[in-house]
Design a protein around this motif. Structure first.
Motif, PDB file in Angstrom:
ATOM      1  N   ARG A 179       0.834  -1.205   0.000  1.00 34.93           N
ATOM      2  CA  ARG A 179       0.000   0.000   0.000  1.00 34.93           C
ATOM      3  C   ARG A 179       0.871   1.259   0.000  1.00 34.93           C
ATOM      4  O   ARG A 179       0.562   2.242  -0.691  1.00 34.93           O
ATOM      5  CB  ARG A 179      -0.925   0.000   1.220  1.00 34.93           C
TER       6      ARG A 179
ATOM      7  N   SER B 197     -13.934  -7.074  -1.766  1.00 37.16           N
ATOM      8  CA  SER B 197     -13.356  -6.089  -0.844  1.00 37.16           C
ATOM      9  C   SER B 197     -11.847  -6.237  -0.690  1.00 37.16           C
ATOM     10  O   SER B 197     -11.186  -5.352  -0.143  1.00 37.16           O
ATOM     11  CB  SER B 197     -14.021  -6.194   0.530  1.00 37.16           C
TER      12      SER B 197
ATOM     13  N   THR C 167      -2.523   4.476  -9.366  1.00 34.68           N
ATOM     14  CA  THR C 167      -3.951   4.182  -9.252  1.00 34.68           C
ATOM     15  C   THR C 167      -4.288   3.114 -10.284  1.00 34.68           C
ATOM     16  O   THR C 167      -3.678   3.059 -11.352  1.00 34.68           O
ATOM     17  CB  THR C 167      -4.807   5.434  -9.517  1.00 34.68           C
TER      18      THR C 167
ATOM     19  N   ASN D 140      -7.013  -4.208 -10.966  1.00 37.06           N
ATOM     20  CA  ASN D 140      -7.515  -4.146  -9.589  1.00 37.06           C
ATOM     21  C   ASN D 140      -6.390  -4.685  -8.721  1.00 37.06           C
ATOM     22  O   ASN D 140      -5.951  -5.821  -8.904  1.00 37.06           O
ATOM     23  CB  ASN D 140      -8.775  -4.992  -9.402  1.00 37.06           C
TER      24      ASN D 140
ATOM     25  N   LEU E 230      -3.807  -6.067  -2.023  1.00 33.05           N
ATOM     26  CA  LEU E 230      -2.863  -5.490  -1.062  1.00 33.05           C
ATOM     27  C   LEU E 230      -2.607  -6.372   0.154  1.00 33.05           C
ATOM     28  O   LEU E 230      -1.656  -6.135   0.900  1.00 33.05           O
ATOM     29  CB  LEU E 230      -3.379  -4.122  -0.587  1.00 33.05           C
TER      30      LEU E 230
ATOM     31  N   THR F 192      -8.252  -3.186  -4.496  1.00 35.87           N
ATOM     32  CA  THR F 192      -8.311  -1.731  -4.548  1.00 35.87           C
ATOM     33  C   THR F 192      -8.166  -1.312  -6.015  1.00 35.87           C
ATOM     34  O   THR F 192      -7.139  -1.597  -6.622  1.00 35.87           O
ATOM     35  CB  THR F 192      -7.182  -1.097  -3.727  1.00 35.87           C
ATOM     36  N   PRO F 193      -9.181  -0.658  -6.600  1.00 38.47           N
ATOM     37  CA  PRO F 193     -10.521  -0.453  -6.047  1.00 38.47           C
ATOM     38  C   PRO F 193     -11.314  -1.758  -6.104  1.00 38.47           C
ATOM     39  O   PRO F 193     -10.985  -2.635  -6.913  1.00 38.47           O
ATOM     40  CB  PRO F 193     -11.111   0.597  -6.990  1.00 38.47           C
ATOM     41  N   PRO F 194     -12.345  -1.899  -5.263  1.00 41.09           N
ATOM     42  CA  PRO F 194     -13.147  -3.122  -5.303  1.00 41.09           C
ATOM     43  C   PRO F 194     -13.888  -3.241  -6.634  1.00 41.09           C
ATOM     44  O   PRO F 194     -14.560  -2.292  -7.046  1.00 41.09           O
ATOM     45  CB  PRO F 194     -14.141  -2.944  -4.144  1.00 41.09           C
TER      46      PRO F 194
END
Length: 273
Positions: free
Chosen positions: A7, A186, A16, A24, A27, A189-191
């Motif tokens: 992270r 979940s 990003t 996706n 992490l 990141t991002p979900p």
């Protein structure tokens, strides 16, 4: 000096996830280590990773002792991957480019395992390419791949289910495929909007006398018009209707009712001798 958490690496490099590249990021280091353990002991083994991104799974593979060749299209991720190379000297080779344009046979002299959190937009295309080779057993020893759960279900599905189709036959006629782990949205990141699952595939001996391109042609015809009876859907494949008669397969059945073995038997009838 130890590596910072993934992270933190993402934050340091201003990364990003790119929607255009189907990215996706995972992490959770413990989860990543569990994924890296699915194909068994990787110490000293060659591993191909597609779409490593900032290198979360790459770290886990390197910690497991693998010699990783990673293909990454996103130039933004290269500095983060270069930091891994410094921490695991001699274990990591990074290729910047499109995995669809690289033949793994050119990258490895011997067997290799594929372990990847595949980009969603090219995952199925890459998978079918690995599964469709005419040479069998293939050079890869196993595939451990993250898919959308819907795609994973299609790979391992059985006849008379909504998910059963060409992908199941391609995956099961000369390989063993199973869902090794489900991964909640979940964890990313991002979900993503959908759940994911990891499929583990290992090759098994191919049935003798069966041409892979012939089997693909038969399944393409059969499932391309899956609502129709076989006598309509496969009639454009030369000899297919005669093969059904020879094998005593009712031509009024639909594609989703045929077992993998029945499709293989049809392809064997039609394969060059």
């Amino acid at each position: 000096m130890s590596l910072p958490p993934i992270r933190e690496t993402i934050r340091q490099h201003g990364l990003t996830a790119s929607k255009a590249l189907g990215q996706n990021f995972l992490l959770d280091e413990q989860l990543l280590d569990r994924i890296a353990a699915i194909p068994g002991d990787l110490k000293g083994r060659n591993v191909l990773e597609v779409g490593p991104g900032p290198g979360g799974l790459t770290r886990a593979l390197l910690r497991a002792g693998a010699k990783v060749t990673a293909i990454e299209m996103d130039k933004r991720c290269l500095p983060a991957l270069a930091e891994l190379d410094a921490h695991f000297p001699g274990q990591l080779t990074v290729i910047q480019g499109d995995a669809m344009r690289h033949d793994p046979a050119d990258l490895f002299d011997g067997p290799y395992a594929v372990v990847a959190n595949l980009p969603y937009n090219v995952g199925t295309a890459l998978y079918t390419g690995w599964m469709s080779g005419t040479e069998w057993p293939p050079q890869w020893s196993s595939l451990t791949l993250m898919f959308q759960q819907e795609v994973a279900q299609r790979i391992v599905s059985e006849p008379n289910t909504g998910a059963y189709g060409r992908l199941a036959v391609l995956s099961q006629w000369r390989s063993s495929a199973k869902i090794a782990m489900k991964v909640h949205r979940s964890a990313f990141t991002p979900p993503p909007k959908v759940m994911s699952a990891i499929v583990h595939v290992t090759p098994v001996p191919a049935p003798p006398g069966v041409s892979s391109p012939v089997l693909e042609a038969v399944t393409e015809a059969a499932f391309g018009q899956r609502r129709k009876m076989l006598r309509q859907s496969v009639k454009r494949v030369p000899g297919a209707l005669n093969a059904l008669k020879t094998l005593d397969i009712d031509e009024t059945r639909r594609a989703e009712t045929l077992s993998v073995g029945e499709f293989v038997a049809i392809a064997e009838q039609l394969s060059p001798r």
